[in-house]
Scaffold this motif. Structure first.
Motif, PDB file in Angstrom:
ATOM      1  N   VAL A 290      62.093  77.319  36.312  1.00 41.99           N
ATOM      2  CA  VAL A 290      62.229  77.833  34.948  1.00 41.99           C
ATOM      3  C   VAL A 290      63.545  78.605  34.882  1.00 41.99           C
ATOM      4  CG1 VAL A 290      61.186  79.279  33.163  1.00 41.99           C
ATOM      5  CG2 VAL A 290      59.735  77.962  34.711  1.00 41.99           C
ATOM      6  N   PRO A 291      64.539  78.118  34.141  1.00 42.18           N
ATOM      7  CA  PRO A 291      65.871  78.747  34.179  1.00 42.18           C
ATOM      8  C   PRO A 291      66.041  79.910  33.221  1.00 42.18           C
ATOM      9  CG  PRO A 291      65.968  76.780  32.832  1.00 42.18           C
ATOM     10  CD  PRO A 291      64.535  76.894  33.301  1.00 42.18           C
ATOM     11  N   THR A 292      64.958  80.451  32.714  1.00 41.72           N
ATOM     12  CA  THR A 292      65.087  81.468  31.661  1.00 41.72           C
ATOM     13  C   THR A 292      65.535  82.823  32.187  1.00 41.72           C
ATOM     14  OG1 THR A 292      62.706  81.840  31.911  1.00 41.72           O
ATOM     15  CG2 THR A 292      63.411  80.375  30.148  1.00 41.72           C
ATOM     16  N   HIS A 293      65.523  83.033  33.512  1.00 42.48           N
ATOM     17  CA  HIS A 293      66.029  84.318  34.014  1.00 42.48           C
ATOM     18  C   HIS A 293      67.532  84.461  33.740  1.00 42.48           C
ATOM     19  CE1 HIS A 293      66.664  81.384  37.241  1.00 42.48           C
ATOM     20  NE2 HIS A 293      67.659  82.142  37.640  1.00 42.48           N
TER      21      HIS A 293
ATOM     22  N   VAL B 296      67.117  83.053  18.999  1.00 40.53           N
ATOM     23  CA  VAL B 296      67.396  81.755  19.623  1.00 40.53           C
ATOM     24  C   VAL B 296      66.947  81.744  21.086  1.00 40.53           C
ATOM     25  CG1 VAL B 296      69.233  80.159  20.290  1.00 40.53           C
ATOM     26  CG2 VAL B 296      69.286  81.247  18.037  1.00 40.53           C
ATOM     27  N   VAL B 297      67.247  82.818  21.798  1.00 38.79           N
ATOM     28  CA  VAL B 297      66.852  82.905  23.208  1.00 38.79           C
ATOM     29  C   VAL B 297      65.329  82.908  23.337  1.00 38.79           C
ATOM     30  CG1 VAL B 297      66.898  84.383  25.248  1.00 38.79           C
ATOM     31  CG2 VAL B 297      68.980  84.007  23.941  1.00 38.79           C
ATOM     32  N   THR B 298      64.640  83.591  22.431  1.00 35.69           N
ATOM     33  CA  THR B 298      63.176  83.625  22.473  1.00 35.69           C
ATOM     34  C   THR B 298      62.584  82.243  22.277  1.00 35.69           C
ATOM     35  OG1 THR B 298      63.191  85.894  21.622  1.00 35.69           O
ATOM     36  CG2 THR B 298      61.134  84.668  21.454  1.00 35.69           C
ATOM     37  N   GLN B 299      63.134  81.479  21.345  1.00 36.71           N
ATOM     38  CA  GLN B 299      62.645  80.119  21.129  1.00 36.71           C
ATOM     39  C   GLN B 299      62.920  79.234  22.341  1.00 36.71           C
ATOM     40  OE1 GLN B 299      60.806  79.108  18.544  1.00 36.71           O
ATOM     41  NE2 GLN B 299      60.903  81.191  17.719  1.00 36.71           N
ATOM     42  N   CYS B 300      64.071  79.400  22.962  1.00 30.10           N
ATOM     43  CA  CYS B 300      64.400  78.627  24.160  1.00 30.10           C
ATOM     44  C   CYS B 300      63.463  78.977  25.317  1.00 30.10           C
ATOM     45  CB  CYS B 300      65.856  78.877  24.541  1.00 30.10           C
ATOM     46  SG  CYS B 300      66.428  77.925  25.963  1.00 30.10           S
ATOM     47  N   VAL B 301      63.199  80.272  25.478  1.00 34.79           N
ATOM     48  CA  VAL B 301      62.279  80.708  26.536  1.00 34.79           C
ATOM     49  C   VAL B 301      60.879  80.177  26.286  1.00 34.79           C
ATOM     50  CG1 VAL B 301      61.140  82.745  27.496  1.00 34.79           C
ATOM     51  CG2 VAL B 301      63.612  82.740  27.165  1.00 34.79           C
ATOM     52  N   GLN B 302      60.438  80.206  25.035  1.00 37.00           N
ATOM     53  CA  GLN B 302      59.120  79.688  24.702  1.00 37.00           C
ATOM     54  C   GLN B 302      59.018  78.197  25.005  1.00 37.00           C
ATOM     55  OE1 GLN B 302      56.509  81.434  23.837  1.00 37.00           O
ATOM     56  NE2 GLN B 302      55.180  79.643  23.660  1.00 37.00           N
ATOM     57  N   HIS B 303      60.086  77.463  24.774  1.00 34.27           N
ATOM     58  CA  HIS B 303      60.093  76.030  25.074  1.00 34.27           C
ATOM     59  C   HIS B 303      59.930  75.786  26.571  1.00 34.27           C
ATOM     60  CE1 HIS B 303      61.273  71.811  25.132  1.00 34.27           C
ATOM     61  NE2 HIS B 303      62.215  72.113  26.007  1.00 34.27           N
ATOM     62  N   HIS B 304      60.669  76.509  27.393  1.00 33.23           N
ATOM     63  CA  HIS B 304      60.567  76.327  28.844  1.00 33.23           C
ATOM     64  C   HIS B 304      59.189  76.741  29.355  1.00 33.23           C
ATOM     65  CE1 HIS B 304      64.659  75.102  29.838  1.00 33.23           C
ATOM     66  NE2 HIS B 304      65.108  75.997  28.970  1.00 33.23           N
TER      67      HIS B 304
ATOM     68  N   ARG C 145      50.481  82.671  31.014  1.00 34.43           N
ATOM     69  CA  ARG C 145      49.755  83.762  30.382  1.00 34.43           C
ATOM     70  C   ARG C 145      50.298  85.118  30.810  1.00 34.43           C
ATOM     71  NH1 ARG C 145      45.649  81.464  27.828  1.00 34.43           N
ATOM     72  NH2 ARG C 145      44.953  79.415  28.543  1.00 34.43           N
ATOM     73  N   GLU C 146      50.775  85.226  32.051  1.00 33.46           N
ATOM     74  CA  GLU C 146      51.314  86.493  32.519  1.00 33.46           C
ATOM     75  C   GLU C 146      52.608  86.869  31.807  1.00 33.46           C
ATOM     76  OE1 GLU C 146      51.752  86.102  36.689  1.00 33.46           O
ATOM     77  OE2 GLU C 146      49.613  86.405  37.140  1.00 33.46           O
ATOM     78  N   THR C 147      53.389  85.887  31.414  1.00 36.70           N
ATOM     79  CA  THR C 147      54.678  86.156  30.773  1.00 36.70           C
ATOM     80  C   THR C 147      54.664  85.911  29.265  1.00 36.70           C
ATOM     81  OG1 THR C 147      55.373  83.870  31.279  1.00 36.70           O
ATOM     82  CG2 THR C 147      55.945  85.581  32.875  1.00 36.70           C
ATOM     83  N   GLN C 148      53.496  85.631  28.712  1.00 38.32           N
ATOM     84  CA  GLN C 148      53.440  85.322  27.278  1.00 38.32           C
ATOM     85  C   GLN C 148      53.824  86.529  26.432  1.00 38.32           C
ATOM     86  OE1 GLN C 148      49.633  83.804  26.065  1.00 38.32           O
ATOM     87  NE2 GLN C 148      50.392  83.010  24.124  1.00 38.32           N
ATOM     88  N   GLY C 149      53.395  87.734  26.845  1.00 38.68           N
ATOM     89  CA  GLY C 149      53.750  88.915  26.074  1.00 38.68           C
ATOM     90  C   GLY C 149      55.196  89.325  26.244  1.00 38.68           C
ATOM     91  N   LEU C 150      55.761  89.083  27.443  1.00 43.09           N
ATOM     92  CA  LEU C 150      57.151  89.454  27.691  1.00 43.09           C
ATOM     93  C   LEU C 150      58.130  88.569  26.928  1.00 43.09           C
ATOM     94  CD1 LEU C 150      57.003  90.085  31.547  1.00 43.09           C
ATOM     95  CD2 LEU C 150      57.175  91.792  29.739  1.00 43.09           C
ATOM     96  N   ASN C 151      57.717  87.368  26.582  1.00 41.63           N
ATOM     97  CA  ASN C 151      58.631  86.456  25.888  1.00 41.63           C
ATOM     98  C   ASN C 151      59.054  86.990  24.529  1.00 41.63           C
ATOM     99  OD1 ASN C 151      58.152  84.831  28.082  1.00 41.63           O
ATOM    100  ND2 ASN C 151      56.826  83.399  27.003  1.00 41.63           N
ATOM    101  N   HIS C 152      58.104  87.535  23.800  1.00 41.96           N
ATOM    102  CA  HIS C 152      58.372  87.972  22.425  1.00 41.96           C
ATOM    103  C   HIS C 152      58.662  89.462  22.322  1.00 41.96           C
ATOM    104  CE1 HIS C 152      55.988  84.251  22.130  1.00 41.96           C
ATOM    105  NE2 HIS C 152      56.692  84.016  21.046  1.00 41.96           N
TER     106      HIS C 152
END
Length: 262
Positions: A48-51, A111-119, A133-140
């Motif tokens: 997951v390249p979102t870091h 834009v970054v949030t939408q990209c992270v949600q996609h990955h 589920r562990e990172t679902q809250g951190l995304n937004h």
């Protein structure tokens, strides 16, 4: 009648022999080892390249706050050369530049949030439900923080305070956003890097492995347990079913490829 019975008996015997030969040929055919299938499936792990997105967003946020402080001190509070600020900013006031920059930063966060949600949705389809589920809250969370900051900025602008007080209020809001958003992004980046470093198998495979090698294994989260929400259980089961469908499709393709190789 005796001749007919003999013919039927011979025909039945030949049919039984044919079936036994076919079954023996299937049994004696090339078998595919479980290690080959597991190795073929493990190669499907995708990081997951979102870091990288989180690190870039943190850097841009810090740069924006530093530039906002410089503009406020030099151009709005007039602790520097006013002529230089006028030549750089033209006819735009310093507070307006800060607000415009905050709008651009909010769009970038969106834009970054939408990209992270996609990955993360892709990772969920690959069977990593626990990580999702562990990172679902951190995304937004960064988007929520910046949206709340935008509301506070609108309140400050609508209050029509003096120029100095308004500037200090804007800087306070930007500083509070920085103190909340950047640590969250850093924590999120650490979790993603740890997930990529482990390169673990999907959750279903881990549960099967724990049930196979552990006699006193704990119950999984697939079924309903006391204290668990019914909606959460149904959502988990839906994600699990979706993953199992894709897993079976992938396994069928691997079986066909490996049988063709043998």
């Amino acid at each position: 009648m005796d001749s007919k019975g003999r013919l039927l008996a011979q025909a039945g015997t030949s049919v039984d022999m044919t079936r036994s030969i076919e079954e023996d040929s299937l049994v004696d055919g090339p078998l595919i080892s479980a290690d080959a299938l597991h190795s073929a499936i493990r190669r499907q792990f995708q990081t997951v390249p979102t870091h990288c997105h989180a690190g870039l967003l943190s850097l841009l946020h810090i740069v924006y706050v530093v530039l906002s402080v410089c503009v406020s001190v030099l151009c709005v509070l007039k602790f520097g050369q006013v002529e230089v600020c006028a030549s750089v900013l033209r006819n735009v006031s310093g507070d307006s530049v800060i607000v415009f920059g905050k709008v651009c930063l909010w769009v970038l966060v969106l834009v970054v949030t939408q990209c992270v949600q996609h990955h993360h949705s892709q990772a969920r389809r690959r069977g990593y439900l626990r990580f999702y589920r562990e990172t679902q809250g951190l995304n937004h969370l960064p988007l929520t923080v910046h949206s709340a900051g935008n509301v506070l900025v609108l309140v400050v602008l609508a209050a029509r305070l003096s120029s100095a007080v308004q500037t200090y209020m804007l800087l306070s809001i930007l500083g509070l956003e920085l103190l909340v958003a950047v640590p969250c992004l850093f924590y999120y980046a650490v979790k993603v890097m740890r997930f990529n470093g482990e390169r673990a198998a999907p959750d279903v495979s881990q549960e099967e492995h724990s049930h196979t090698y552990s006699v006193t294994s704990l119950p999984t989260e697939t079924g309903f347990r006391e204290g668990s929400s019914l909606e959460e259980v149904v959502e988990k089961q839906a994600d699990l079913i979706e993953y199992l469908k894709q897993h079976n499709t992938l396994l069928s393709k691997r079986l066909l490829n490996l049988t063709a190789q043998h």
